[in-house]
Design a protein around this motif. Structure first.
Motif, short mmCIF file in Angstrom:
data_model
loop_
_atom_site.label_atom_id
_atom_site.label_comp_id
_atom_site.label_asym_id
_atom_site.label_seq_id
_atom_site.Cartn_x
_atom_site.Cartn_y
_atom_site.Cartn_z
N LEU A 82 13.14 -11.85 -3.37
CA LEU A 82 14.49 -11.35 -3.58
C LEU A 82 14.63 -9.90 -3.12
CD1 LEU A 82 15.30 -12.88 -7.07
CD2 LEU A 82 16.65 -13.22 -5.00
N ALA A 83 13.63 -9.09 -3.41
CA ALA A 83 13.68 -7.68 -3.02
C ALA A 83 13.72 -7.54 -1.50
CB ALA A 83 12.49 -6.93 -3.60
N ARG A 84 12.90 -8.29 -0.81
CA ARG A 84 12.87 -8.17 0.64
C ARG A 84 14.12 -8.75 1.28
NH1 ARG A 84 7.58 -10.81 2.58
NH2 ARG A 84 7.62 -11.91 0.59
N ALA A 85 14.67 -9.80 0.69
CA ALA A 85 15.86 -10.44 1.26
C ALA A 85 17.11 -9.60 1.03
CB ALA A 85 16.05 -11.83 0.68
N GLY A 87 25.35 -7.80 0.03
CA GLY A 87 23.92 -7.97 -0.20
C GLY A 87 23.52 -9.42 -0.30
N LEU A 88 24.40 -10.25 -0.88
CA LEU A 88 24.11 -11.67 -1.00
C LEU A 88 24.16 -12.34 0.37
CD1 LEU A 88 23.45 -13.91 -3.00
CD2 LEU A 88 25.90 -14.29 -3.29
N LEU A 144 34.98 -10.86 0.33
CA LEU A 144 34.41 -11.70 1.37
C LEU A 144 33.63 -10.82 2.34
CD1 LEU A 144 36.15 -14.54 3.33
CD2 LEU A 144 35.25 -12.58 4.60
N ALA A 145 32.48 -11.30 2.76
CA ALA A 145 31.68 -10.58 3.76
C ALA A 145 31.10 -11.59 4.75
CB ALA A 145 30.55 -9.80 3.09
N VAL A 146 31.18 -11.25 6.01
CA VAL A 146 30.64 -12.09 7.08
C VAL A 146 29.72 -11.23 7.92
CG1 VAL A 146 31.16 -13.57 9.06
CG2 VAL A 146 32.78 -13.44 7.14
N ASP A 176 36.15 -1.39 -3.17
CA ASP A 176 35.59 -2.29 -2.16
C ASP A 176 34.61 -3.23 -2.86
OD1 ASP A 176 34.45 -3.61 -0.07
OD2 ASP A 176 33.89 -1.83 1.07
N ARG A 177 35.08 -4.41 -3.17
CA ARG A 177 34.27 -5.36 -3.94
C ARG A 177 33.16 -6.00 -3.12
NH1 ARG A 177 39.40 -5.17 -5.24
NH2 ARG A 177 39.99 -4.85 -7.43
N THR A 178 33.15 -5.81 -1.82
CA THR A 178 32.03 -6.31 -1.03
C THR A 178 30.77 -5.50 -1.29
OG1 THR A 178 32.53 -4.91 0.89
CG2 THR A 178 33.53 -7.11 0.82
N LEU A 179 30.94 -4.25 -1.78
CA LEU A 179 29.80 -3.37 -2.02
C LEU A 179 29.53 -3.14 -3.50
CD1 LEU A 179 30.55 -0.68 0.72
CD2 LEU A 179 29.08 -2.70 0.89
N THR A 180 30.36 -3.74 -4.37
CA THR A 180 30.20 -3.58 -5.81
C THR A 180 29.26 -4.65 -6.35
OG1 THR A 180 32.46 -2.73 -5.96
CG2 THR A 180 31.43 -3.48 -8.00
N HIS A 181 28.30 -4.25 -7.14
CA HIS A 181 27.30 -5.20 -7.64
C HIS A 181 27.84 -5.99 -8.82
CE1 HIS A 181 23.44 -3.55 -5.66
NE2 HIS A 181 24.49 -3.26 -4.92
#
Length: 257
Positions: free
Chosen positions: A182-185, A210-211, A66-68, A92-97
Motif C-alpha cells: 500500500l505504501a509503495r502504491a 492517491g487511490l 473524480l481523478a483520471v 479540492d476533494r481529489t487531494l483531500t484524504h
C-alpha cells in the motif's frame, strides 16, 4: 485544475511571477476528458442529492470528486474536485484524504497472492468473527447486510467484497507485506496505515488521486507511478524553464508482472 497547478507552482515561482511573469504552462490535462469528467460528476451528484431529498434527509448536499490519470507514467488527465469551484466551494476533494474503505481489499489479495502462500481458488470460511480488543472490549465486524456464504474461494470473496474473509486473509498473510504494498502504491509512508486487522476494511486515509495512483499498478506491470500535472513551462520569450515531457525510467515493480 488551475488552482491545483497554481498551488504547486508557488513552490518554485513567486506569486508575482505566476501572475505577471508571462509564463506559458503546458499541463497534462486532456480537455475532452476534463469536460466529460465534470459532466459525469455533475450528473451523478444531482442524482444522489435527488434521492437524498426524496428520503427527506436534512444533511448537507452530497459532494464527490473524480481523478483520471495515465497509468504508464502518472500524467493527470482530468481532475474534478467537487460540484463546482466558487468563493464558497474551493475544497479540492481529489487531494483531500478520506477513509479508503473496501477499495483497500485488492491490495490485501494482491499481497497474499504475491507471497505465493495463496491462490484465487483457495477457500476461506465466510462467517461472523469476533476479536478481543484491549482488556474487555470486543470487535465484531460484519459483512454488508449481515450476509454470509460459508466456505468461499478467495476469487469469489473479492468479487463480493466479503469483510470476514478480508480480515482472515490479512490475519494469515500478515500486516507487513500489505502495508508495504500500500505504501509503495499510494506513495504514502508506512506509518499512514494502521497496524491492526481493521486495515482490511480500509481504516486508512487516502485521496481520490492517491487511490487512482495506487490502482494503476494493476494495469501497469506492477510498477508504481507518481502523478504529475505539468508537461513543460516556458517564459514569454519561449525559453524552456521546466520540462517533464520525458519522464524518468519506470520504477521497479511493486508486484511481479
Amino acid at each position: 485544475v488551475v488552482e491545483a497547478v497554481r498551488r504547486l507552482l508557488l513552490k518554485d515561482f513567486s506569486k508575482e511571477r505566476l501572475l505577471k511573469g508571462g509564463l506559458r504552462i503546458h499541463t497534462t490535462i486532456d480537455l475532452e476528458l476534463q469536460k466529460a469528467g465534470e459532466a459525469a460528476l455533475t450528473a451523478a451528484l444531482a442524482e444522489e442529492n435527488r434521492l437524498q431529498d426524496e428520503q427527506g434527509a436534512t444533511s448537507e448536499p452530497i459532494e464527490g470528486a473524480l481523478a483520471v490519470l495515465r497509468p504508464s507514467d502518472g500524467a493527470v488527465l482530468a481532475m474534478v474536485g467537487g460540484s463546482g469551484f466558487d468563493f464558497q466551494n474551493q475544497l479540492d476533494r481529489t487531494l483531500t484524504h478520506r477513509p479508503m474503505g473496501s477499495s483497500v481489499k485488492p491490495f490485501v489479495w494482491a499481497a497474499a497472492f504475491e507471497s505465493g502462500r495463496f491462490k484465487p481458488g483457495d477457500e476461506i470460511e465466510d462467517a461472523p468473527v469476533t476479536f478481543k480488543v484491549g482488556n474487555a472490549r470486543q470487535w465484531s465486524p460484519h459483512n454488508y447486510g449481515d450476509k454470509y456464504y460459508g466456505r468461499v474461494t478467495l476469487e469469489l470473496a473479492l468479487q463480493k467484497s466479503l469483510n470476514s474473509v478480508a480480515i482472515k486473509l490479512l490475519q494469515q498473510e500478515g500486516l507487513d507485506s500489505v502495508i508495504d504494498l500500500l505504501a509503495r502504491a499510494t506513495g504514502l509512508p508506512t506509518a499512514a496505515f494502521p497496524r491492526n486487522l481493521s486495515l482490511a476494511l480500509g481504516t486508512c486515509d487516502v485521496s481520490v488521486l492517491g487511490l487512482a495512483r495506487a490502482y494503476a499498478i494493476f494495469i501497469n506491470g506492477g510498477r508504481p507511478i507518481e502523478p504529475y500535472y505539468i508537461r513543460y513551462i516556458e517564459d514569454r520569450s519561449a525559453t524552456l524553464l521546466r520540462d517533464d515531457r520525458q519522464r524518468s525510467a519506470p520504477a521497479a515493480p511493486v508486484l511481479k508482472s
